[in-house]
Design a protein around this motif. Structure first.
Motif, mmCIF file in Angstrom:
data_model
loop_
_atom_site.group_PDB
_atom_site.id
_atom_site.type_symbol
_atom_site.label_atom_id
_atom_site.label_comp_id
_atom_site.label_asym_id
_atom_site.label_seq_id
_atom_site.Cartn_x
_atom_site.Cartn_y
_atom_site.Cartn_z
ATOM 1 N N PHE B 23 -28.601 43.664 32.729
ATOM 2 C CA PHE B 23 -28.971 44.157 34.063
ATOM 3 C C PHE B 23 -29.596 45.536 33.883
ATOM 4 O O PHE B 23 -28.983 46.417 33.273
ATOM 5 C CB PHE B 23 -27.739 44.260 34.957
ATOM 6 C CG PHE B 23 -27.178 42.922 35.354
ATOM 7 C CD1 PHE B 23 -27.725 42.212 36.416
ATOM 8 C CD2 PHE B 23 -26.105 42.370 34.667
ATOM 9 C CE1 PHE B 23 -27.212 40.976 36.787
ATOM 10 C CE2 PHE B 23 -25.587 41.134 35.032
ATOM 11 C CZ PHE B 23 -26.142 40.438 36.095
ATOM 12 N N TYR B 30 -35.253 49.571 33.309
ATOM 13 C CA TYR B 30 -36.270 48.520 33.349
ATOM 14 C C TYR B 30 -37.603 49.092 32.856
ATOM 15 O O TYR B 30 -38.335 48.448 32.108
ATOM 16 C CB TYR B 30 -36.427 47.975 34.771
ATOM 17 C CG TYR B 30 -37.208 46.675 34.844
ATOM 18 C CD1 TYR B 30 -36.564 45.446 34.685
ATOM 19 C CD2 TYR B 30 -38.584 46.674 35.052
ATOM 20 C CE1 TYR B 30 -37.277 44.258 34.734
ATOM 21 C CE2 TYR B 30 -39.301 45.496 35.104
ATOM 22 C CZ TYR B 30 -38.640 44.279 34.955
ATOM 23 O OH TYR B 30 -39.344 43.109 35.001
ATOM 24 N N ILE B 49 -33.514 39.923 30.815
ATOM 25 C CA ILE B 49 -33.311 41.064 31.709
ATOM 26 C C ILE B 49 -33.360 40.637 33.171
ATOM 27 O O ILE B 49 -34.227 39.857 33.573
ATOM 28 C CB ILE B 49 -34.376 42.141 31.436
ATOM 29 C CG1 ILE B 49 -34.190 42.699 30.025
ATOM 30 C CG2 ILE B 49 -34.319 43.260 32.476
ATOM 31 C CD1 ILE B 49 -35.314 43.584 29.546
ATOM 32 N N ILE B 50 -32.422 41.149 33.953
ATOM 33 C CA ILE B 50 -32.472 40.971 35.410
ATOM 34 C C ILE B 50 -32.672 42.345 36.024
ATOM 35 O O ILE B 50 -31.931 43.285 35.729
ATOM 36 C CB ILE B 50 -31.174 40.319 35.948
ATOM 37 C CG1 ILE B 50 -31.053 38.890 35.403
ATOM 38 C CG2 ILE B 50 -31.150 40.338 37.477
ATOM 39 C CD1 ILE B 50 -29.804 38.157 35.851
ATOM 40 N N ARG B 51 -33.694 42.466 36.863
ATOM 41 C CA ARG B 51 -34.009 43.765 37.470
ATOM 42 C C ARG B 51 -33.187 43.974 38.734
ATOM 43 O O ARG B 51 -33.139 43.098 39.598
ATOM 44 C CB ARG B 51 -35.501 43.810 37.820
ATOM 45 C CG ARG B 51 -35.930 45.138 38.415
ATOM 46 C CD ARG B 51 -37.433 45.300 38.413
ATOM 47 N NE ARG B 51 -38.088 44.476 39.405
ATOM 48 C CZ ARG B 51 -39.019 44.947 40.260
ATOM 49 N NH1 ARG B 51 -39.365 46.212 40.223
ATOM 50 N NH2 ARG B 51 -39.586 44.146 41.116
ATOM 51 N N VAL B 52 -32.561 45.111 38.814
ATOM 52 C CA VAL B 52 -31.819 45.495 40.025
ATOM 53 C C VAL B 52 -32.314 46.889 40.434
ATOM 54 O O VAL B 52 -32.796 47.636 39.596
ATOM 55 C CB VAL B 52 -30.288 45.520 39.777
ATOM 56 C CG1 VAL B 52 -29.716 44.125 39.703
ATOM 57 C CG2 VAL B 52 -29.939 46.311 38.522
ATOM 58 N N PRO B 53 -32.206 47.223 41.729
ATOM 59 C CA PRO B 53 -32.731 48.537 42.119
ATOM 60 C C PRO B 53 -31.992 49.680 41.426
ATOM 61 O O PRO B 53 -32.602 50.680 41.066
ATOM 62 C CB PRO B 53 -32.537 48.579 43.633
ATOM 63 C CG PRO B 53 -31.670 47.429 43.984
ATOM 64 C CD PRO B 53 -31.784 46.429 42.895
ATOM 65 N N CYS B 54 -30.697 49.518 41.257
ATOM 66 C CA CYS B 54 -29.888 50.603 40.690
ATOM 67 C C CYS B 54 -28.720 49.969 39.961
ATOM 68 O O CYS B 54 -28.299 48.863 40.316
ATOM 69 C CB CYS B 54 -29.379 51.503 41.818
ATOM 70 S SG CYS B 54 -28.278 52.821 41.269
#
Lengths: 661, 154
Positions: B23, B30, B49-54
């Motif tokens: 994450f 990222y 990879i998993i994109r998260v805002p924060c």
């Protein structure tokens, strides 16, 4: 059920060389919701974008997955594309199969397999996307420039030229920055002051520009278009409105022994001082650490001398809060102080100076009135050794790994000026490489060697020793593989460019990124070179990386163009990926409000209809204009009422499931 | 069920390649992963990879779900302390993950299978090195059996 189209980009050979793009398109065809999949050479090109638009219309797509470069690169581009074809811009997902796949994997089979999984994860997420509508926010038509050096001044002048208000915050008593200390500038050898001081005057006289000198940014809140900034005005102890700048106070001040910062400590100044004659504003400042009145309470001569009654020992620090639409960082640099470089004897020997100190010694407005004299005995140096790359391009902990970029050129300038003024002086430069890319730069360096007879030796100085008032320089010549000992009267160290020490705390305040060297990071080196990744924060000058004056001015103007582009808008679309609370699940515990860094969550008593049961409940409501979409509240919510649009729990779960199949 | 059985047989015959979920916060890590890519610094392809805002967006449930679905390791990357784009998000992430990881350890998911790393947008080299190191650690630990959805296993 969604109707999803998947578009796999070759990116020329960037993706297609290590990912079988046709196989990726084929593999996703069976995924739920996918009705169309294809590959194309350049999705971001006009042809690629038309293909997307036509397919959306022909197939009646409700969502689009693009397997391409990073979403940080072209997400915005493709959002516009799908919106132009009539679907919601947030019905788009990007599978990053370039930066995070094709560029790092060499094995095509492996790369293809990973690209397929990433594409499937994007499809799985998109199946759960919902159209999002961005809210609107206003734009305050005023910009803040932090730092009043040549970068900040240029940016402010250009913004003011377009008709918008600009405030400059400068921590020093005067604007002008490092360029004020420079004598001549390369490669034209025109005088720095002749270029800078008219710009300083323009800034001071502009109706649109307001200068907060001797001030610092204390606090920043808000977001693009709507920043609220608190500026701390440090007390000068001189009333700027009354002071005429006559300088009588400075003449009479009995405390005269403070090292003069403007001359790099090569001479002394009084406790009440104006840094230099062309300072703007031309209002003195009292240095309380040196002032006898502040130390003993007894003096006060300046107050008695001042005919304008401008001296005010009771002046207090002032906090001003103002709103801005855009913030420009122009905090510049400081040259490294070579105190950790014992081999050069900088601490021990007065005749070992840094290049900026040398600049002051050569400057007509400097401590020696432009006559080059050794600091130790005020004699003319006959042999000068310049040492390049002090603190730059090194591997040890005291060095920076980067090239400071300007040192090769200013050393060539120094060498040339010395030889021009004092032709009997012998000048030697030790270098690792001479780096002179730039318009007329290499010609300039060659002139130093060919016309001015400066000796350039490839090699580094190992040791400087003081013997009977002169210096012995031990060095190696890498080309002839010789060890040598040179006599020198002065040694000049070209010390590394370092970001201003305030950069780190300022970056934290602005939530802008900095790199490992504390230079501010641009959003993208080629696509968005003068913008920080934080919307509404722009970068001007050396705070972003070492650069010379022409580049700094160019970047300053580029930065102004971006700011003007923002300020010209009346409204901005806000990020719709914000939190929202399910009123039926919320139990009003207020845990979410406690973790919210923006105060975006309020509690209201609201009548809800829980499956036919009407009752008034105390529940959380997110202010969408204030929420920045971090998601802290979504995790902390014990009842699962809080979720984030665009990154919803079920969307991320779907990605996890797709990856872990 | 037929499909599942053949899959299981196949994976056991092959050499163990761990499945790793990373994450990454949008602003620092990222971008750091993107920089690793543009610098061509490789790391194993089984890192996804998993994109998260924060980093504070990562719900412990996502990590549990990953392990349940067959992940062998989960890594969470965020901005360095003090550099969070949202000011304090990574501090929440750090506290939550400390709790979660010690609970997972108690459940039998070794500490080595979970990790939090701070990677800035400028640290492409660190991102690649971290992923290589994490993948090597997971490889040594072998496949994760705990917490898996037992209905899928033979």
């Amino acid at each position: 059920m969604q109707k999803i189209g998947v578009f796999v980009c070759w990116c020329g050979s960037n993706i297609a060389a290590t990912v079988d793009v046709a196989a990726v398109a084929e593999a996703v065809k069976g995924e739920p919701g996918v009705v169309f999949a294809t590959d194309y050479q350049y999705m971001c090109s006009e042809g690629g974008q038309s293909l997307i638009k036509e397919t959306i219309k022909e197939q009646g797509l409700t969502g689009v997955v693009i397997c391409s470069c990073s979403p940080r690169m072209h997400e915005a581009t493709f959002r516009k594309t799908v919106e132009a074809a009539g679907i919601n811009p947030y019905m788009l997902e990007i599978a990053n199969i370039r930066e995070q796949c094709s560029w790092i994997h060499k094995n095509k089979e492996e790369g293809t397999e990973k690209a397929i999984i990433l594409a499937k994860a994007a499809v799985a997420k998109l199946n759960l996307n919902t159209p999002l509508i961005a809210g609107e926010s206003r734009v305050v038509k005023r910009a803040l420039v932090i730092g009043g050096g040549i970068a900040g001044i240029q940016t402010a002048l250009d913004i003011a030229e377009a008709g918008y208000e600009v405030d400059i915050v400068e921590k020093q008593p005067t604007i002008g920055g490092k360029m004020t200390q420079i004598d001549k500038t390369f490669p034209t050898l025109d005088c720095a002051a002749c270029i800078l001081t008219p710009k300083m005057v323009d800034a001071a006289q502009s109706e649109k520009i307001n200068i907060y000198s001797y001030s610092e940014v204390e606090k920043v809140s808000g977001f693009v278009g709507n920043f609220s900034v608190t500026i701390k005005k440090k007390p000068r102890y001189v009333n700027s409105d009354l002071c005429t700048g006559c300088g009588a106070c400075m003449e009479k001040c009995p405390s005269k022994k403070t090292p003069n910062e403007f001359n790099m400590g090569l001479d002394n100044r009084t406790a009440i001082y104006i840094p230099f004659a062309q300072a703007i504003p031309k209002v003195p400042v009292i240095d309380t650490a040196a002032c006898l009145h502040f130390k003993t309470g007894k003096c006060g001569i300046c107050q008695k001398t001042c005919s304008a009654n401008a001296i005010d020992f009771d002046q207090k620090e002032e906090l001003i809060t103002k709103e801005y639409g855009a913030i420009v960082v122009a905090t510049g640099f400081n040259p490294l102080k070579p105190t950790k470089f014992d081999e050069y004897q900088y601490n021990q020997c007065a005749d070992v100076v840094t290049s900026l100190e040398f600049e002051r010694l050569m400057n007509a407005a400097g401590p020696t009135k432009g006559v080059l004299l050794r600091p130790s005995d005020q004699s003319h140096p006959k042999k000068i050794v310049f040492v390049q790359c002090v603190g730059s391009r090194g591997q040890s902990c005291r060095d920076h790994s980067y090239c400071s970029k300007i040192c090769c050129m200013y050393t060539a300038k120094h060498a040339m000026l010395v030889r021009d003024k004092y032709p009997d002086t012998d000048v030697t430069v030790f270098y690792i490489d001479v780096r002179t890319p730039g318009k007329n730069f290499d010609e300039f360096y060659r002139r130093a060697v060919e016309e001015y007879g400066v000796h350039y030796i490839k090699g580094m100085v190992g040791k400087v020793e003081q013997v009977d008032g002169s210096l012995k320089v031990q060095a190696s010549d890498l080309l002839s593989n010789d060890q040598m000992v040179l006599d020198a009267d002065m040694v000049v160290l070209a010390t590394a460019v370092e970001p201003d020490p305030t950069a780190k705390s300022l970056a934290t305040m602005l939530t802008a990124s900095i790199d490992t060297n504390n230079f501010f990071t641009e959003a993208h080196p080629k696509l968005r070179p003068v913008e920080s990744p934080t919307a509404g924060v722009y970068l001007s000058g050396v705070c972003q990386g070492p650069k010379d004056i022409p580049e700094t001015v160019a970047q300053g103007s580029a930065c102004a163009a971006k700011v003007i582009g923002l300020l010209a808008k009346d409204k901005l679309l806000s990020n719709p990926c914000v939190a929202h609370s399910d009123e039926l699940l919320c139990n009003g515990c207020s845990t979410c409000a406690n973790v919210c860094a923006y105060g975006a969550i309020d509690y209201v008593d609201k009548e809800v209809n829980d499956h036919g049961k009407r009752e008034v409940r105390h529940i959380a409501v997110v202010n969408e204009a204030v929420c920045q979409g971090c998601g802290a509240c979504t995790v902390t919510c014990p009842s699962g009422a809080m979720d984030l649009k665009g990154f919803a729990n079920r969307q991320i779960m779907a990605e996890v499931d797709a990856i872990c199949k | 069920m037929q499909v599942n059985e053949t899959n299981t047989v196949n994976t056991e015959e092959k050499e163990f390649t761990p499945l790793i979920v990373a994450f990454c916060c949008n602003w620092c890590s990222y971008a750091g992963a993107d920089l690793a890519g543009s610098s061509r610094l490789s790391y194993p392809a089984n890192v996804k990879i998993i994109r998260v805002p924060c980093s504070c967006r990562v719900n412990p449930l996502f990590i549990l779900r990953a392990f349940q679905r067959g992940a062998d390791g989960v890594i969470l990357c965020g901005c360095h302390p003090g550099d969070c784009h949202y000011s304090t998000g990574n501090y929440y992430a750090r506290r939550r993950m400390t709790l979660l990881f010690s609970m997972l350890d108690y459940l039998g998911i070794e500490k080595g299978r979970t990790r939090v790393e701070w990677v800035s947008a400028a640290e492409g080299a660190k991102f690649s090195a971290t992923m290589n190191d994490f993948a090597a650690t997971i490889h040594k630990l072998g496949p994760n059996r705990k917490l898996r959805d037992l209905r899928c296993e033979k």
